[in-house]
Design a protein around this motif. Structure first.
Motif, PDB file in Angstrom:
ATOM      1  N   GLU A  75      28.264  85.959  44.339  1.00  0.00           N
ATOM      2  CA  GLU A  75      28.170  84.963  45.404  1.00  0.00           C
ATOM      3  C   GLU A  75      28.103  85.684  46.741  1.00  0.00           C
ATOM      4  O   GLU A  75      28.976  86.498  47.054  1.00  0.00           O
ATOM      5  CB  GLU A  75      29.377  84.029  45.360  1.00  0.00           C
ATOM      6  N   ARG A 122      27.674  85.185  50.896  1.00  0.00           N
ATOM      7  CA  ARG A 122      27.756  84.240  52.012  1.00  0.00           C
ATOM      8  C   ARG A 122      27.168  84.899  53.259  1.00  0.00           C
ATOM      9  O   ARG A 122      27.523  86.036  53.593  1.00  0.00           O
ATOM     10  CB  ARG A 122      29.204  83.822  52.268  1.00  0.00           C
ATOM     11  N   THR A 147      20.897  80.060  43.149  1.00  0.00           N
ATOM     12  CA  THR A 147      21.178  78.780  43.794  1.00  0.00           C
ATOM     13  C   THR A 147      21.515  79.019  45.255  1.00  0.00           C
ATOM     14  O   THR A 147      22.245  79.960  45.579  1.00  0.00           O
ATOM     15  CB  THR A 147      22.360  78.064  43.112  1.00  0.00           C
ATOM     16  N   MET A 148      20.975  78.196  46.128  1.00  0.00           N
ATOM     17  CA  MET A 148      21.254  78.262  47.565  1.00  0.00           C
ATOM     18  C   MET A 148      21.947  76.971  47.986  1.00  0.00           C
ATOM     19  O   MET A 148      21.525  75.876  47.600  1.00  0.00           O
ATOM     20  CB  MET A 148      19.957  78.431  48.360  1.00  0.00           C
ATOM     21  N   ALA A 149      22.996  77.090  48.805  1.00  0.00           N
ATOM     22  CA  ALA A 149      23.706  75.906  49.295  1.00  0.00           C
ATOM     23  C   ALA A 149      23.959  76.058  50.791  1.00  0.00           C
ATOM     24  O   ALA A 149      24.372  77.122  51.255  1.00  0.00           O
ATOM     25  CB  ALA A 149      25.023  75.728  48.554  1.00  0.00           C
ATOM     26  N   TYR A 150      23.686  74.979  51.539  1.00  0.00           N
ATOM     27  CA  TYR A 150      23.964  74.939  52.975  1.00  0.00           C
ATOM     28  C   TYR A 150      24.038  73.480  53.392  1.00  0.00           C
ATOM     29  O   TYR A 150      23.677  72.573  52.610  1.00  0.00           O
ATOM     30  CB  TYR A 150      22.897  75.695  53.776  1.00  0.00           C
ATOM     31  N   ARG A 151      24.489  73.217  54.603  1.00  0.00           N
ATOM     32  CA  ARG A 151      24.594  71.849  55.090  1.00  0.00           C
ATOM     33  C   ARG A 151      23.224  71.371  55.557  1.00  0.00           C
ATOM     34  O   ARG A 151      22.756  71.723  56.621  1.00  0.00           O
ATOM     35  CB  ARG A 151      25.596  71.768  56.259  1.00  0.00           C
ATOM     36  N   LYS A 152      22.592  70.559  54.731  1.00  0.00           N
ATOM     37  CA  LYS A 152      21.263  70.073  55.068  1.00  0.00           C
ATOM     38  C   LYS A 152      21.362  68.950  56.095  1.00  0.00           C
ATOM     39  O   LYS A 152      22.244  68.110  56.033  1.00  0.00           O
ATOM     40  CB  LYS A 152      20.547  69.567  53.826  1.00  0.00           C
ATOM     41  N   ASP A 161      16.399  74.066  45.902  1.00  0.00           N
ATOM     42  CA  ASP A 161      17.504  74.924  46.322  1.00  0.00           C
ATOM     43  C   ASP A 161      18.018  75.784  45.169  1.00  0.00           C
ATOM     44  O   ASP A 161      19.076  76.394  45.267  1.00  0.00           O
ATOM     45  CB  ASP A 161      18.652  74.118  46.931  1.00  0.00           C
ATOM     46  N   CYS A 162      17.249  75.833  44.065  1.00  0.00           N
ATOM     47  CA  CYS A 162      17.592  76.735  42.965  1.00  0.00           C
ATOM     48  C   CYS A 162      16.323  77.073  42.194  1.00  0.00           C
ATOM     49  O   CYS A 162      15.335  76.326  42.239  1.00  0.00           O
ATOM     50  CB  CYS A 162      18.643  76.119  42.049  1.00  0.00           C
ATOM     51  N   VAL A 191      25.205  79.851  54.770  1.00  0.00           N
ATOM     52  CA  VAL A 191      24.445  79.728  53.529  1.00  0.00           C
ATOM     53  C   VAL A 191      25.185  80.496  52.433  1.00  0.00           C
ATOM     54  O   VAL A 191      25.617  81.633  52.645  1.00  0.00           O
ATOM     55  CB  VAL A 191      23.020  80.295  53.685  1.00  0.00           C
ATOM     56  N   THR A 232      24.115  82.059  45.279  1.00  0.00           N
ATOM     57  CA  THR A 232      24.738  82.424  44.016  1.00  0.00           C
ATOM     58  C   THR A 232      23.681  82.996  43.078  1.00  0.00           C
ATOM     59  O   THR A 232      22.630  82.365  42.877  1.00  0.00           O
ATOM     60  CB  THR A 232      25.408  81.205  43.364  1.00  0.00           C
TER      61      THR A 232
END
Length: 466
Positions: free
Chosen positions: A3, A5, A35-40, A73-74, A112, A115
């Motif tokens: 992971e 960040r 996998t990508m994660a952020y506040r859309k 996003d993945c 962002v 993972t």
């Protein structure tokens, strides 16, 4: 699992719109999941892609493994398969890079989380599909769409659905130009046939301009960050024997790079009322300056998750029509480069074949000129003759099978357009009906306010020696 960040800021975006997150891949890895994660949010949009260990700084000729822009996003990449938009195959050990496209960022930036999972389970090494070379014998006018999309980029629909849509529209050829990737060919290479010939294509998609690459197998690096990179793009395409076309040079995504050496220009994208008079005006200016650029059109249709009925806002609106000695990819690419055709509103739109001093569109002749325009399906509309100085003369089309003529002097080039007169009210009504009760787009309101002419067909020019 790893992971990572990162915080991306507007300063990062200004320095380079592509932010790289490196990670190591060990020998023997057969699959990678990311996998990508952020506040859309409306003001926070981050694109996603990946380069393998063989990639270099721009312009790279190797190492591209996929791009999905903001559509996903993945993704996964493996030796035997991959997410649409991503390339399966050998998994070279070394440092790979996640590409984060910093499309929109809020003032305080964005956090962002990336993972990464690497797996070494035994998997087959599946080859890429082999290109086919279908051909249909017989000279004639052939119809196609040179700009559309599948879920290999940002559309919802599959290549299979787009294939059905093309057959439903009665097309002979199709170019699927998914954004910044070439993986749609996993389907289209095996399915190309004499019934529907597929043209290799890719849309170079950046924040300040889009362009289509035609007739190239390899991925072309899209990571343009400077105005002069347009010339790099042109070199990369032409070194590989391809054609380069600027797309929809109009609001809201016009071409803001230097103008490189291009073969074609998309003068008509989607319905005519979507600001296409701006694109056509810029094309006219470039021709008047002495450039020789072929005019093409494309719907930019993003295939939905279901097959749509025929109408004014679907595939092949507009349609590009070429005279070909045979239907094949090579013949289509040659006609695109030479300008041996015209753009019309739909697969059943008006026919407009121009000859000057007996020579077809795209030719070069000496003046003075004697020109003929074979026009079909536009009774009561207008035929306009145009050279570098502008409109030379306008004629009323008297029947559905009619021959327009022009003789005299023409400056630099001569081309023709069919403009709606008798058909204008019907065309507007069809467009309004296609909205299904939704509010009219501002492009249509602008047409009404400005009383913009509605083009039904646009010919390629014949060039005139001075």
């Amino acid at each position: 699992m790893t992971e990572i960040r990162v915080h991306v800021s507007r300063a990062d975006q200004s320095a380079d719109p592509y932010f790289y997150v490196p990670f190591d891949v060990q020998k023997g890895v057969t699959r990678i999941d990311v996998t990508m994660a952020y506040r859309k949010a409306e003001d926070c949009v981050i694109d996603l892609g990946v380069l393998d260990a063989t990639a270099t700084d721009y312009p790279s000729v190797a190492g591209f493994r996929g791009w999905s822009g903001g559509a996903r996003d993945c993704f996964f990449v493996a030796t035997d398969d991959a997410t649409p938009g991503y390339i399966h195959g050998e998994m070279p050990a070394g440092t790979w890079k996640i590409m984060l496209g910093l499309h929109k960022l809020p003032e305080n930036g964005a956090d962002v989380v990336v993972t990464i999972r690497c797996d070494s389970a035994p998997r087959k090494l599946e080859p890429q599909p082999e290109r086919r070379f279908p051909r249909r014998e017989g000279a004639g006018w052939y119809r196609g769409d040179l700009h559309c999309h599948t879920f290999h980029s940002d559309a919802l629909g599959s290549p299979e659905l787009l294939h059905q849509a093309a057959l439903q529209a009665g097309l002979d050829f199709l170019a699927i130009a998914d954004h910044n990737t070439i993986t749609q060919r996993r389907y289209f290479h095996p399915q190309s046939s004499p019934d529907l010939v597929f043209i290799r294509a890719m849309e170079i998609t950046t924040a300040t301009g889009h362009a289509n690459v035609y007739g190239v197998d390899e991925w072309i690096d899209f990571r343009m960050t400077k105005p002069e990179h347009a010339h790099t793009l042109s070199r990369l395409v032409h070194e590989r024997g391809g054609l380069l076309s600027i797309n929809h040079d109009k609001p809201t995504i016009q071409w803001d790079y230097d103008l490189p050496e291009i073969d074609c220009m998309e003068v008509w994208q989607s319905h005519w009322m979507a600001w296409n008079w701006v694109s056509l005006g810029r094309y006219q200016q470039r021709l008047a300056s002495g450039l020789k650029i072929s005019a093409i059109g494309g719907s930019d249709f993003h295939q939905p998750a279901q097959l749509m009925p025929e109408g004014p806002l679907v595939l092949a609106r507009p349609t590009t029509v070429f005279w070909l000695e045979e239907l094949s990819e090579d013949a289509i690419l040659a006609a695109m480069k030479a300008g041996r055709g015209y753009v019309t509103e739909s697969p059943t739109g008006p026919h407009l074949a121009l000859t000057v001093n007996g020579q077809p569109m795209g030719s070069t002749v000496s003046g003075p000129v004697v020109a003929e325009a074979d026009v079909r399906g536009a009774d009561g509309d207008l035929l306009v003759w145009i050279d570098a100085s502008g409109i030379l003369t306008t004629q009323t089309i008297e029947t559905d099978a009619w021959m327009g003529t022009f003789s005299g002097e023409a400056k630099t080039f001569l081309r023709a357009e069919i403009i709606a007169a008798n058909s204008r009210e019907r065309l507007v009504a069809e467009f309004v009906a296609a909205q299904g009760g939704r509010s009219l787009p501002w492009q249509l309101q602008c047409v009404h306010m400005q009383d913009q002419p509605i083009r039904r067909a646009v010919s390629n020019p014949v060039y005139i020696l001075s």
